[in-house]
Design a protein around this motif. Structure first.
Motif, PDB file in Angstrom:
ATOM      1  N   PRO A 230     -10.159   2.911 -22.485  1.00 45.01           N
ATOM      2  CA  PRO A 230     -11.255   3.870 -22.363  1.00 45.01           C
ATOM      3  C   PRO A 230     -11.833   4.103 -23.748  1.00 45.01           C
ATOM      4  CG  PRO A 230      -9.127   4.977 -22.203  1.00 45.01           C
ATOM      5  CD  PRO A 230      -8.851   3.507 -22.184  1.00 45.01           C
ATOM      6  N   HIS A 231     -13.151   4.054 -23.894  1.00 46.55           N
ATOM      7  CA  HIS A 231     -13.743   4.031 -25.222  1.00 46.55           C
ATOM      8  C   HIS A 231     -13.322   5.216 -26.072  1.00 46.55           C
ATOM      9  CE1 HIS A 231     -17.049   5.080 -28.065  1.00 46.55           C
ATOM     10  NE2 HIS A 231     -16.806   3.842 -28.456  1.00 46.55           N
ATOM     11  N   ALA A 232     -13.565   6.437 -25.586  1.00 47.02           N
ATOM     12  CA  ALA A 232     -13.253   7.648 -26.351  1.00 47.02           C
ATOM     13  C   ALA A 232     -13.411   8.842 -25.420  1.00 47.02           C
ATOM     14  CB  ALA A 232     -14.191   7.792 -27.552  1.00 47.02           C
ATOM     15  N   PRO A 233     -12.826   9.985 -25.756  1.00 45.22           N
ATOM     16  CA  PRO A 233     -13.007  11.166 -24.900  1.00 45.22           C
ATOM     17  C   PRO A 233     -14.468  11.529 -24.658  1.00 45.22           C
ATOM     18  CG  PRO A 233     -11.207  11.539 -26.427  1.00 45.22           C
ATOM     19  CD  PRO A 233     -11.844  10.237 -26.829  1.00 45.22           C
ATOM     20  N   TYR A 234     -15.341  11.302 -25.629  1.00 44.95           N
ATOM     21  CA  TYR A 234     -16.731  11.719 -25.462  1.00 44.95           C
ATOM     22  C   TYR A 234     -17.554  10.751 -24.617  1.00 44.95           C
ATOM     23  CZ  TYR A 234     -17.528   8.626 -29.548  1.00 44.95           C
ATOM     24  OH  TYR A 234     -17.560   7.566 -30.420  1.00 44.95           O
ATOM     25  N   THR A 235     -16.986   9.597 -24.231  1.00 43.35           N
ATOM     26  CA  THR A 235     -17.716   8.650 -23.379  1.00 43.35           C
ATOM     27  C   THR A 235     -16.981   8.348 -22.072  1.00 43.35           C
ATOM     28  OG1 THR A 235     -16.698   6.827 -24.600  1.00 43.35           O
ATOM     29  CG2 THR A 235     -18.929   7.490 -25.273  1.00 43.35           C
TER      30      THR A 235
ATOM     31  N   THR B   4     -13.686  11.687 -35.774  1.00 45.15           N
ATOM     32  CA  THR B   4     -14.489  12.485 -36.708  1.00 45.15           C
ATOM     33  C   THR B   4     -14.386  13.971 -36.373  1.00 45.15           C
ATOM     34  OG1 THR B   4     -16.496  12.451 -35.345  1.00 45.15           O
ATOM     35  CG2 THR B   4     -16.182  10.611 -36.886  1.00 45.15           C
ATOM     36  N   ALA B   5     -14.719  14.801 -37.351  1.00 41.94           N
ATOM     37  CA  ALA B   5     -14.757  16.246 -37.120  1.00 41.94           C
ATOM     38  C   ALA B   5     -15.832  16.595 -36.100  1.00 41.94           C
ATOM     39  CB  ALA B   5     -15.000  16.972 -38.439  1.00 41.94           C
ATOM     40  N   GLN B   6     -16.948  15.870 -36.121  1.00 45.73           N
ATOM     41  CA  GLN B   6     -18.038  16.147 -35.181  1.00 45.73           C
ATOM     42  C   GLN B   6     -17.593  15.922 -33.745  1.00 45.73           C
ATOM     43  OE1 GLN B   6     -21.197  17.336 -36.197  1.00 45.73           O
ATOM     44  NE2 GLN B   6     -21.227  17.810 -34.012  1.00 45.73           N
ATOM     45  N   GLU B   7     -16.809  14.872 -33.528  1.00 43.38           N
ATOM     46  CA  GLU B   7     -16.278  14.609 -32.186  1.00 43.38           C
ATOM     47  C   GLU B   7     -15.479  15.797 -31.676  1.00 43.38           C
ATOM     48  OE1 GLU B   7     -12.612  12.078 -30.263  1.00 43.38           O
ATOM     49  OE2 GLU B   7     -13.634  11.205 -31.991  1.00 43.38           O
ATOM     50  N   VAL B   8     -14.657  16.354 -32.536  1.00 42.78           N
ATOM     51  CA  VAL B   8     -13.819  17.498 -32.145  1.00 42.78           C
ATOM     52  C   VAL B   8     -14.684  18.713 -31.834  1.00 42.78           C
ATOM     53  CG1 VAL B   8     -11.988  19.062 -32.908  1.00 42.78           C
ATOM     54  CG2 VAL B   8     -11.858  16.622 -33.466  1.00 42.78           C
ATOM     55  N   GLU B   9     -15.652  18.992 -32.693  1.00 41.72           N
ATOM     56  CA  GLU B   9     -16.512  20.161 -32.484  1.00 41.72           C
ATOM     57  C   GLU B   9     -17.346  20.016 -31.214  1.00 41.72           C
ATOM     58  OE1 GLU B   9     -16.447  23.077 -34.122  1.00 41.72           O
ATOM     59  OE2 GLU B   9     -14.669  22.111 -34.978  1.00 41.72           O
ATOM     60  N   ASP B  10     -17.856  18.809 -30.960  1.00 38.44           N
ATOM     61  CA  ASP B  10     -18.663  18.594 -29.755  1.00 38.44           C
ATOM     62  C   ASP B  10     -17.839  18.818 -28.493  1.00 38.44           C
ATOM     63  OD1 ASP B  10     -20.829  17.992 -31.335  1.00 38.44           O
ATOM     64  OD2 ASP B  10     -20.709  15.815 -31.038  1.00 38.44           O
ATOM     65  N   GLU B  11     -16.601  18.345 -28.501  1.00 38.39           N
ATOM     66  CA  GLU B  11     -15.737  18.527 -27.330  1.00 38.39           C
ATOM     67  C   GLU B  11     -15.398  19.999 -27.121  1.00 38.39           C
ATOM     68  OE1 GLU B  11     -14.106  17.848 -23.962  1.00 38.39           O
ATOM     69  OE2 GLU B  11     -14.657  16.032 -25.063  1.00 38.39           O
ATOM     70  N   LYS B  12     -15.168  20.729 -28.185  1.00 40.18           N
ATOM     71  CA  LYS B  12     -14.874  22.168 -28.074  1.00 40.18           C
ATOM     72  C   LYS B  12     -16.046  22.919 -27.456  1.00 40.18           C
ATOM     73  CE  LYS B  12     -12.954  24.104 -31.732  1.00 40.18           C
ATOM     74  NZ  LYS B  12     -12.692  24.335 -33.173  1.00 40.18           N
TER      75      LYS B  12
ATOM     76  N   ARG C 187     -10.068  20.989 -27.735  1.00 41.99           N
ATOM     77  CA  ARG C 187     -10.108  19.845 -28.635  1.00 41.99           C
ATOM     78  C   ARG C 187      -9.850  18.579 -27.803  1.00 41.99           C
ATOM     79  NH1 ARG C 187      -9.213  20.728 -34.100  1.00 41.99           N
ATOM     80  NH2 ARG C 187      -7.649  19.067 -34.283  1.00 41.99           N
ATOM     81  N   PRO C 188     -10.352  17.406 -28.223  1.00 39.48           N
ATOM     82  CA  PRO C 188     -10.154  16.188 -27.422  1.00 39.48           C
ATOM     83  C   PRO C 188      -8.686  15.935 -27.069  1.00 39.48           C
ATOM     84  CG  PRO C 188     -11.735  15.775 -29.158  1.00 39.48           C
ATOM     85  CD  PRO C 188     -11.183  17.149 -29.409  1.00 39.48           C
ATOM     86  N   PHE C 189      -7.799  16.135 -28.023  1.00 40.54           N
ATOM     87  CA  PHE C 189      -6.375  15.893 -27.761  1.00 40.54           C
ATOM     88  C   PHE C 189      -5.852  16.848 -26.687  1.00 40.54           C
ATOM     89  CE2 PHE C 189      -1.799  16.055 -28.652  1.00 40.54           C
ATOM     90  CZ  PHE C 189      -1.503  14.695 -28.766  1.00 40.54           C
ATOM     91  N   GLN C 190      -6.298  18.114 -26.740  1.00 44.11           N
ATOM     92  CA  GLN C 190      -5.896  19.083 -25.714  1.00 44.11           C
ATOM     93  C   GLN C 190      -6.382  18.644 -24.337  1.00 44.11           C
ATOM     94  OE1 GLN C 190      -7.713  22.530 -27.721  1.00 44.11           O
ATOM     95  NE2 GLN C 190      -5.709  23.529 -27.628  1.00 44.11           N
ATOM     96  N   ARG C 191      -7.608  18.146 -24.291  1.00 47.09           N
ATOM     97  CA  ARG C 191      -8.145  17.665 -23.012  1.00 47.09           C
ATOM     98  C   ARG C 191      -7.323  16.498 -22.486  1.00 47.09           C
ATOM     99  NH1 ARG C 191     -13.219  14.177 -22.690  1.00 47.09           N
ATOM    100  NH2 ARG C 191     -13.247  13.593 -20.500  1.00 47.09           N
ATOM    101  N   LEU C 192      -6.957  15.583 -23.359  1.00 51.36           N
ATOM    102  CA  LEU C 192      -6.125  14.453 -22.940  1.00 51.36           C
ATOM    103  C   LEU C 192      -4.759  14.918 -22.458  1.00 51.36           C
ATOM    104  CD1 LEU C 192      -6.995  11.914 -25.798  1.00 51.36           C
ATOM    105  CD2 LEU C 192      -7.839  11.868 -23.439  1.00 51.36           C
ATOM    106  N   GLN C 193      -4.205  15.944 -23.128  1.00 48.89           N
ATOM    107  CA  GLN C 193      -2.941  16.516 -22.658  1.00 48.89           C
ATOM    108  C   GLN C 193      -3.086  17.081 -21.249  1.00 48.89           C
ATOM    109  OE1 GLN C 193      -2.346  19.121 -26.197  1.00 48.89           O
ATOM    110  NE2 GLN C 193      -0.254  18.329 -26.212  1.00 48.89           N
ATOM    111  N   LYS C 194      -4.149  17.827 -21.038  1.00 52.55           N
ATOM    112  CA  LYS C 194      -4.407  18.450 -19.730  1.00 52.55           C
ATOM    113  C   LYS C 194      -4.515  17.399 -18.631  1.00 52.55           C
ATOM    114  CE  LYS C 194      -7.798  21.449 -17.436  1.00 52.55           C
ATOM    115  NZ  LYS C 194      -9.091  22.163 -17.607  1.00 52.55           N
TER     116      LYS C 194
END
Length: 443
Positions: free
Chosen positions: A195-200, A227-235, A241-248
């Motif tokens: 999977p490409h990334a959490p944001y896609t 990147t920091a931007q990736e984290v902020e966008d997901e929040k 945070r992306p990692f939290q979403r993946l945990q969930k």
């Protein structure tokens, strides 16, 4: 008393030094590796090896270090054909305004085949024998690796928008399962979901991946916290945070190969340890795209399995694992403020056995041990640039260039002999590469 008769083997490689990686930090002087078929039979002093074995072929490497073949744990090898296309740009501008539009014009089986062939030639000349691949048209990618006799884990892509490979979510998964089945049981090829990334990638796709990865017993390999931007966008989007979403979503487990990870809290590092996550550090790509600094020494000290990757040639711009080891070691010291951080023996381990472990291949490759596959690289150390020599691992990491790799074997088959690629049409490869350059530049 009856003397034991010498045993017949296919190959005996005698080297001034053997660096087996396991046990950690060990350097064996004047040792030989006995190879029969595709696997290592023994590692022992040269004099003992000559008495114990009758080889069909003996290769003596008088001033070389013999190391496990290097493992590139994250790469997009078809993108060798985009090397240098859009340099000196931040990640999202580079990706959205340059790389994705270029790929849309040329991506297809032929582009993938020729890009992978060029990448394999480059990797072999740099001592790399295994790649963790992440790109579209995995059927063509795997077929090319198979043809060239190169070891790889082929990624099964999932992304939430149409590409030349698949148009819908269902089609991505249907084609992924077809490709996995086509390479099932292959001696040199495995598969992983990419999977490409959490944001896609959507929650629904991640849930399907989690179930299928368990059923098929394969890893999940994705960019995250790049990147920091990736984290902020997901929040802003999900409150997580992306990692939290993946945990969930249940994706954070011992199948996860998390790439980049430049933005981590201490709690997230601890969660990686607890779950058995492998992290792939791509220092040169991260530096070039100004993506951030992976806390590599913190991860190492915590006990995370930390591997190294080059990323693709469009963002690095090479597949040089010697360069990656050196950059990783130096950068980790600066980030940690500790000159002892990420030392040379660990850098070599991260580029070999840890990468194999991330990909689920550590029982087969990543160290020079009897019973393992004979994936090996010989590195000449008597060049003036690597003299005088006091410490072999330090010389390999801090002073050696990939041009000093002379010979490479994969599963006991010689793929590089005295710097010459075996059974590869270099002239034809270069002609095809130049043709792609003209076609891409025209767009």
């Amino acid at each position: 008393m009856t003397e034991t008769q010498p045993k017949s083997v296919d190959l005996l490689i005698e080297a001034r030094w053997v660096v087996p990686v396991e046990p950690h930090g060990v350097v064996l002087e004047n040792h030989a590796v006995a190879v029969d078929g595709d696997h290592i039979v023994a590692l022992l002093p040269i004099d003992e090896a000559r008495r114990a074995y009758v080889p069909r072929e003996t290769i003596s490497l008088g001033e070389h270090a013999l190391i496990p073949g290097l493992v590139n744990s994250h790469t997009h090898n078809p993108m060798t054909l985009l090397r240098g296309l859009a340099d000196d740009l931040p990640l999202m501008v580079w990706l959205q305004q340059h790389i994705w539009p270029a790929e849309a014009k040329v991506m297809g089986p032929e582009f993938v085949r020729d890009g992978v062939e060029l990448a394999v030639a480059e990797m072999l000349r740099g001592g790399t024998t295994c790649a963790n691949e992440n790109y579209f048209f995995p059927d063509a990618i795997g077929a090319t690796y198979r043809k060239l006799g190169f070891r790889a884990v082929v990624g099964l892509p999932v992304i939430e928008f149409p590409t030349a490979w698949a148009k819908t979510q269902d089609e991505y998964f249907e084609r992924a399962c077809e490709v996995h089945d086509s390479f099932r049981g292959d001696a040199l090829l495995g598969t992983a979901f990419v999977p490409h990334a959490p944001y896609t990638v959507s929650d629904e796709s991640f849930e399907r991946i989690r179930v299928l990865a368990d059923q098929l017993d394969i890893p999940v390999h994705l960019h995250t916290h790049e990147t920091a931007q990736e984290v902020e966008d997901e929040k802003k989007k999900s409150g997580l945070r992306p990692f939290q979403r993946l945990q969930k979503l249940g994706v954070v487990n011992d199948r996860l190969i998390a790439v980049h990870m430049t933005q981590l809290t201490d709690g997230e590092i601890a969660a990686c340890v607890e779950a058995g996550v492998s992290v792939v550090h791509c220092p040169e790509s991260n530096l070039k795209l100004a993506s951030g600094f992976c806390q590599a020494e913190k991860l190492r000290k915590a006990g995370v399995n930390l591997a190294l990757g080059t990323d693709g040639c469009a963002s690095n711009n090479d597949l040089d694992m010697f360069g990656e080891m050196r950059t990783a070691a130096l950068l980790a010291k600066a980030v940690a403020g500790d000159a002892a951080a990420f030392d040379a023996p660990f850098a070599l381990r991260a580029a070999t056995l840890n990468g194999a472990k991330a990909m689920g291949l550590d029982a087969k490759i990543g160290s020079i041990e009897p019973g393992k596959q004979a994936d090996l690289a010989a590195v000449r150390l008597d060049d003036l640039e690597t003299q005088p020599l006091f410490n072999v691992p330090s010389q390999l990491v801090y002073a050696t260039g990939r041009h000093q790799v002379t010979d490479v074997w994969i599963a006991g088959r010689r793929k590089l002999a005295g710097r010459v690629l075996v059974d590869m049409d270099v002239d034809g490869m270069l002609a095809r590469t130049r043709a792609w350059r003209e076609r891409i530049a025209a767009h």
